[in-house]
Design an enzyme around this catalytic site. Structure first.
Site, PDB file in Angstrom:
ATOM      1  N   THR A 209      12.227  -5.911  16.174  1.00 44.93           N
ATOM      2  CA  THR A 209      13.507  -5.771  16.750  1.00 44.93           C
ATOM      3  C   THR A 209      14.391  -6.969  16.518  1.00 44.93           C
ATOM      4  OG1 THR A 209      13.012  -6.007  18.978  1.00 44.93           O
ATOM      5  CG2 THR A 209      13.056  -3.664  18.053  1.00 44.93           C
TER       6      THR A 209
ATOM      7  N   ARG B 158       0.803 -15.384  19.625  1.00 46.71           N
ATOM      8  CA  ARG B 158       0.354 -16.850  19.574  1.00 46.71           C
ATOM      9  C   ARG B 158       0.514 -17.291  18.332  1.00 46.71           C
ATOM     10  NH1 ARG B 158      -4.331 -17.605  16.652  1.00 46.71           N
ATOM     11  NH2 ARG B 158      -5.815 -15.695  16.368  1.00 46.71           N
TER      12      ARG B 158
ATOM     13  N   ALA C 113      -0.203  -1.818   8.887  1.00 46.27           N
ATOM     14  CA  ALA C 113      -0.044  -0.456   8.796  1.00 46.27           C
ATOM     15  C   ALA C 113       0.970   0.048   9.827  1.00 46.27           C
ATOM     16  CB  ALA C 113      -1.181   0.282   8.594  1.00 46.27           C
TER      17      ALA C 113
ATOM     18  N   ALA D 122      -0.477  -3.839  13.180  1.00 46.97           N
ATOM     19  CA  ALA D 122      -0.163  -2.430  12.862  1.00 46.97           C
ATOM     20  C   ALA D 122       0.849  -1.599  13.762  1.00 46.97           C
ATOM     21  CB  ALA D 122      -1.373  -1.785  12.677  1.00 46.97           C
TER      22      ALA D 122
ATOM     23  N   HIS E 112      23.924   2.601  11.697  1.00 45.25           N
ATOM     24  CA  HIS E 112      25.082   3.417  11.855  1.00 45.25           C
ATOM     25  C   HIS E 112      25.689   2.974  13.253  1.00 45.25           C
ATOM     26  CE1 HIS E 112      24.033   6.199   8.872  1.00 45.25           C
ATOM     27  NE2 HIS E 112      22.746   6.169   8.999  1.00 45.25           N
TER      28      HIS E 112
ATOM     29  N   ASN F 192       0.882  -1.209   0.130  1.00 45.17           N
ATOM     30  CA  ASN F 192       0.007  -0.059   0.045  1.00 45.17           C
ATOM     31  C   ASN F 192       0.905   1.263   0.016  1.00 45.17           C
ATOM     32  OD1 ASN F 192      -2.363   1.637   0.198  1.00 45.17           O
ATOM     33  ND2 ASN F 192      -3.463   0.105   1.514  1.00 45.17           N
TER      34      ASN F 192
END
Length: 203
Positions: A164, A182, A141, A159, A114, A84
């Site tokens: 990480t 889950r 989103a 969303a 960096h 999208n």
């Protein structure tokens, strides 16, 4: 090791070197052309995607505007990938995206990062870690996928999540930091929204 090898080696390098900048600017020119296309220009978009991306399978649809450091130059798309509006990719090294994976609006995928050393950042140094997203994933989103992350096949990222670390296959995961909530199970194959059953003819 030449300048371009450094992009894919996880080594520190200077992204402002002239040879890198020359190639990158041509990639961005193609991206600019893609972003100027209109809703009726699908054939032109398809042609540009094949030129812009390292690989682009059949049936891919990326809604402009697309924002990518290299215009998709190091991105490998499977078939029937959908994105999208406002997909952003810091694509300084390889991003792999499997077949039938979908992205909601405003998703960001980062490979470039960096060093913590302020002296090295002052010199503009960076390094890159590849990202891999499996087949048939749904990235919600506003999700942010950080360098070096892998997401397994069929998984759903909620969303606004900040991914990480690696996410396994066949799970629902969300949050900041993103975590597995889950496993996806047989109920998910029978119901599409809480207890709303999927019509039999769609199964």
């Amino acid at each position: 090791m030449n300048e371009f090898d450094a992009l894919h080696s996880r080594a520190l390098y200077d992204p402002n070197l002239s040879d890198i900048q020359k190639v990158q600017k041509e990639c961005l020119r193609l991206q600019y052309e893609y972003n100027q296309t209109g809703p009726g220009d699908q054939a032109k978009r398809d042609g540009l995607l094949k030129r812009m991306f390292a690989e682009a399978g059949e049936g891919c649809y990326i809604e402009p505007p697309l924002h990518a450091n290299w215009g998709g130059h190091f991105v490998k798309l499977g078939s029937y990938v959908y994105a999208n509006f406002n997909l952003t990719m810091v694509d300084d090294t390889v991003i792999e995206i499997g077949d039938h994976t979908m992205f909601g609006p405003n998703v960001t995928i980062c490979t470039g990062t960096h060093p913590l050393s302020p002296e090295l950042r002052e010199k503009g140094m960076q390094y890159n870690l590849p990202v891999k997203i499996g087949t048939n994933c749904w990235i919600g989103a506003g999700a942010l996928i950080l360098p070096g992350v892998s997401i397994g096949d069929n998984s759903v990222i909620g969303a606004g999540s900040v991914v990480t670390r690696d996410i396994p296959e066949n799970v629902l995961a969300f949050g900041n930091p993103c975590r597995v909530i889950r496993k996806l199970d047989e109920h998910d194959r029978q119901y599409y929204d809480h207890d709303r059953r999927i019509p039999q003819e769609m199964l």
